[in-house]
Design a protein around this motif. Structure first.
Motif, PDB file in Angstrom:
ATOM      1  N   SER A  88       6.966 -44.041 -32.906  1.00 21.09           N
ATOM      2  CA  SER A  88       8.803 -45.132 -32.774  1.00 21.09           C
ATOM      3  C   SER A  88       9.394 -44.826 -33.834  1.00 21.09           C
ATOM      4  N   VAL A  89       9.114 -43.918 -34.380  1.00 19.23           N
ATOM      5  CA  VAL A  89       9.943 -43.291 -35.927  1.00 19.23           C
ATOM      6  C   VAL A  89      10.432 -42.098 -34.752  1.00 19.23           C
ATOM      7  N   SER A  90      11.396 -42.030 -35.684  1.00 19.81           N
ATOM      8  CA  SER A  90      12.832 -40.131 -35.871  1.00 19.81           C
ATOM      9  C   SER A  90      11.445 -39.340 -36.639  1.00 19.81           C
ATOM     10  N   ARG A  91      11.827 -38.294 -36.144  1.00 24.70           N
ATOM     11  CA  ARG A  91      11.516 -36.670 -36.770  1.00 24.70           C
ATOM     12  C   ARG A  91      11.597 -36.585 -37.869  1.00 24.70           C
ATOM     13  N   ASP A  92      13.105 -37.071 -38.716  1.00 25.20           N
ATOM     14  CA  ASP A  92      13.525 -37.186 -39.968  1.00 25.20           C
ATOM     15  C   ASP A  92      12.933 -37.986 -40.910  1.00 25.20           C
ATOM     16  N   CYS A  93      12.621 -38.938 -39.819  1.00 27.72           N
ATOM     17  CA  CYS A  93      12.275 -40.487 -40.546  1.00 27.72           C
ATOM     18  C   CYS A  93      11.573 -40.157 -42.365  1.00 27.72           C
ATOM     19  N   ASP A  94      12.309 -41.060 -43.129  1.00 25.20           N
ATOM     20  CA  ASP A  94      11.058 -40.995 -44.421  1.00 25.20           C
ATOM     21  C   ASP A  94       9.855 -42.136 -44.622  1.00 25.20           C
ATOM     22  N   GLU A  95       9.214 -41.900 -46.005  1.00 26.22           N
ATOM     23  CA  GLU A  95       7.759 -42.124 -46.354  1.00 26.22           C
ATOM     24  C   GLU A  95       8.161 -43.865 -45.699  1.00 26.22           C
ATOM     25  N   GLN A  96       8.840 -44.435 -46.011  1.00 27.02           N
ATOM     26  CA  GLN A  96       9.132 -46.023 -45.937  1.00 27.02           C
ATOM     27  C   GLN A  96       9.031 -46.605 -45.056  1.00 27.02           C
ATOM     28  N   THR A  97       9.588 -45.734 -43.518  1.00 27.88           N
ATOM     29  CA  THR A  97      10.250 -46.058 -42.928  1.00 27.88           C
ATOM     30  C   THR A  97       8.563 -46.156 -41.727  1.00 27.88           C
ATOM     31  N   LEU A  98       8.470 -44.594 -41.838  1.00 22.15           N
ATOM     32  CA  LEU A  98       6.736 -44.704 -41.559  1.00 22.15           C
ATOM     33  C   LEU A  98       6.030 -45.450 -41.833  1.00 22.15           C
ATOM     34  N   LYS A  99       5.961 -45.798 -42.990  1.00 14.18           N
ATOM     35  CA  LYS A  99       5.198 -46.915 -43.318  1.00 14.18           C
ATOM     36  C   LYS A  99       5.310 -48.179 -42.943  1.00 14.18           C
ATOM     37  N   GLY A 100       6.883 -48.749 -42.436  1.00 12.42           N
ATOM     38  CA  GLY A 100       6.862 -49.490 -42.038  1.00 12.42           C
ATOM     39  C   GLY A 100       6.944 -50.377 -40.194  1.00 12.42           C
ATOM     40  N   ALA A 101       6.778 -48.732 -39.331  1.00  9.04           N
ATOM     41  CA  ALA A 101       6.707 -49.238 -38.439  1.00  9.04           C
ATOM     42  C   ALA A 101       5.226 -49.141 -38.678  1.00  9.04           C
ATOM     43  N   TYR A 102       3.803 -48.182 -39.284  1.00  7.71           N
ATOM     44  CA  TYR A 102       2.789 -48.739 -38.836  1.00  7.71           C
ATOM     45  C   TYR A 102       1.976 -49.409 -39.182  1.00  7.71           C
ATOM     46  N   ARG A 103       2.654 -49.959 -40.442  1.00  5.02           N
ATOM     47  CA  ARG A 103       2.480 -51.568 -40.634  1.00  5.02           C
ATOM     48  C   ARG A 103       2.298 -52.513 -39.618  1.00  5.02           C
ATOM     49  N   LYS A 104       3.517 -52.444 -39.159  1.00  3.45           N
ATOM     50  CA  LYS A 104       3.996 -53.396 -37.943  1.00  3.45           C
ATOM     51  C   LYS A 104       3.065 -53.345 -36.675  1.00  3.45           C
ATOM     52  N   LEU A 105       2.764 -51.589 -36.638  1.00 11.15           N
ATOM     53  CA  LEU A 105       2.173 -51.933 -35.110  1.00 11.15           C
ATOM     54  C   LEU A 105       0.229 -52.264 -35.257  1.00 11.15           C
ATOM     55  N   ALA A 106       0.400 -51.909 -37.103  1.00  5.28           N
ATOM     56  CA  ALA A 106      -1.411 -51.733 -37.333  1.00  5.28           C
ATOM     57  C   ALA A 106      -1.301 -53.587 -37.181  1.00  5.28           C
ATOM     58  N   LEU A 107      -0.624 -54.673 -37.421  1.00  2.29           N
ATOM     59  CA  LEU A 107      -1.125 -55.561 -37.781  1.00  2.29           C
ATOM     60  C   LEU A 107      -0.640 -55.945 -35.976  1.00  2.29           C
ATOM     61  N   GLN A 108      -0.163 -56.115 -35.350  1.00  5.74           N
ATOM     62  CA  GLN A 108       0.126 -56.388 -34.075  1.00  5.74           C
ATOM     63  C   GLN A 108      -1.134 -55.600 -32.939  1.00  5.74           C
ATOM     64  N   ASP A 168      -8.656 -47.179 -47.459  1.00 11.84           N
ATOM     65  CA  ASP A 168      -8.527 -48.597 -48.194  1.00 11.84           C
ATOM     66  C   ASP A 168      -7.169 -47.821 -47.582  1.00 11.84           C
ATOM     67  N   PHE A 169      -6.620 -49.380 -47.374  1.00 11.58           N
ATOM     68  CA  PHE A 169      -5.240 -49.294 -46.741  1.00 11.58           C
ATOM     69  C   PHE A 169      -4.668 -50.441 -47.639  1.00 11.58           C
ATOM     70  N   SER A 170      -4.996 -50.451 -48.684  1.00  7.43           N
ATOM     71  CA  SER A 170      -4.072 -51.674 -49.291  1.00  7.43           C
ATOM     72  C   SER A 170      -3.040 -51.440 -50.087  1.00  7.43           C
ATOM     73  N   ASP A 171      -3.235 -49.483 -50.045  1.00  5.50           N
ATOM     74  CA  ASP A 171      -1.479 -49.252 -50.782  1.00  5.50           C
ATOM     75  C   ASP A 171      -0.143 -49.396 -49.526  1.00  5.50           C
ATOM     76  N   LEU A 172      -1.415 -49.843 -48.054  1.00 12.15           N
ATOM     77  CA  LEU A 172       0.309 -50.036 -47.509  1.00 12.15           C
ATOM     78  C   LEU A 172      -0.340 -51.644 -46.857  1.00 12.15           C
ATOM     79  N   PHE A 173      -0.750 -52.624 -47.174  1.00 11.23           N
ATOM     80  CA  PHE A 173      -0.566 -54.453 -46.703  1.00 11.23           C
ATOM     81  C   PHE A 173      -0.847 -54.574 -47.983  1.00 11.23           C
TER      82      PHE A 173
END
Length: 375
Positions: free
Chosen positions: A14-34, A93-98
């Protein structure tokens, strides 16, 4: 799942094609936790959504793979193996992400960050009793603190300087070990070396492996004006030292204030009792009182009653680390003489004869008020 049936990776996150790294990481983090399987036991749909999000993030978080995906779609980033053939190497290794949020995923207590920090030194408490006057004015006090000091021979390592430490064989010097938890790798402090990465092979002969010696350190503590019982002053870094590479603990000086024979403190106000004689209360007088700011004169009006209160502004306790001060409240205590000379007794008898029984001719007596009330 075939390549044709795969959803677009940007749509999955659920991100745009020109999203930056932080937006990408935040979106994935939310889905992974859910959708993490440990939060959805037995839910196959949630497990598939978790895998789908992990695959999308693995591709889009890699600059080369993302560029290939943007040009050629799913065909450009693999052989179309689908979720089941998703290559997780380099992405375990997901420690950078979480970070410290593994506790959220697993319900607390089983996760860890990238590398557990070496525990800091212990804090020290020192109880300091000061006088009431010093609590009002403040002071600079010299104290002797018993505490641990790093061994002068091993510098706190607990091992002989030459060859006394060896690399931990369990973590290979990293200070942490990896545990595989389903789709994730969890980093935890190495239980053998405690996160130091090295273990003692030969203990230091001077401190016998403790790394410290007991000593006393003299410190100067500045006590600000206005402190009260239980005030805690923190001296950062003056506690016991920690393991090599760790920060020392802090010193907490806990203040106890002695009682004063005249003044009583109530928050930032001071209260005291002022004894006066009957004549001063009846006729009025100017009475001097000693305060922490020197002698002050209080004018006692004519006819002052026992328990009357006078307020002297800004002569109370200073506010800690500010300019304000409380007030001084003086409570009148009319002293009745216990023994009278013959002359004093005669004067009081004459006074008694000249005064009405209730001492208030302009007001009704208590008995008259009660009689009027009941009609």
């Amino acid at each position: 799942m075939s390549v044709a049936n795969k959803r677009d990776y940007y749509e999955v996150l659920s991100v745009s094609r020109d999203c930056d790294e932080q937006t990408l990481k935040g979106a994935y983090r939310k889905l992974a936790l859910q959708y993490h399987p440990d939060r959805n036991p037995g839910d196959k749909q949630a497990e598939e959504r978790f895998k789908e999000a992990a695959e999308a993030y693995a591709v889009l978080s890699d600059a080369q793979k993302r560029a290939a995906y943007d040009r050629f779609g799913h065909q450009g980033v693999g052989n179309g193996a689908g979720f089941g053939g998703f290559d997780q190497t380099g992405f375990t290794d997901f420690s950078d992400l979480f970070g410290d949020l593994f506790g959220d995923i697993f319900g607390g207590g089983r996760g860890g960050g990238r590398r557990t920090r070496v525990q800091r030194g212990e804090d020290i408490r020192y109880d300091l009793q000061i006088s009431f006057e010093d609590s009002i004015r403040g002071l600079s006090a010299d104290i002797q603190i018993p505490r641990a000091e790093p061994c002068t021979k091993c510098q706190g390592t607990g091992a002989e300087p030459n060859g006394g430490l060896i690399t931990c064989s369990v973590c290979n010097g990293r200070g942490e070990v990896l545990y595989q938890q389903r789709f994730l790798s969890i980093r935890k402090t190495c239980p053998t070396c405690g996160g130091r990465g090295r273990v003692i092979r030969q203990a230091c002969s001077q401190c016998r492996g403790e790394g410290y010696s007991r000593s006393e350190k003299k410190l100067k503590v500045n006590i600000p004006a206005g402190v009260d019982n239980g005030t805690r002053l923190r001296l950062q870094g003056e506690g016991n030292p920690g393991p090599p590479g760790a920060q020392p603990g802090d010193l907490y000086v806990v203040v106890t204030v002695a009682d004063h024979p005249v003044f009583e403190r109530r928050e930032y106000d001071l209260h005291c009792s002022l004894p006066i004689n009957v004549a001063q209360a009846a006729l009025g007088a100017d009475v001097e009182i000693e305060t922490f700011d020197g002698l002050q004169t209080i004018r006692i009006p004519e006819g002052t009653q026992a328990g009357a209160q006078f307020r002297l502004r800004a002569l109370g306790v200073p506010h800690v680390n500010s300019r304000g001060r409380g007030d001084l409240y003086v409570h009148v205590d009319v002293q009745i003489p216990k023994k009278l000379t013959r002359e004093q007794r005669k004067l009081f008898e004459e006074l008694q004869e000249s005064l009405p029984a209730d001492n208030a001719p302009h007001e009704k007596s208590v008995f008259e008020k009660v009689r009027d009330f009941f009609g």
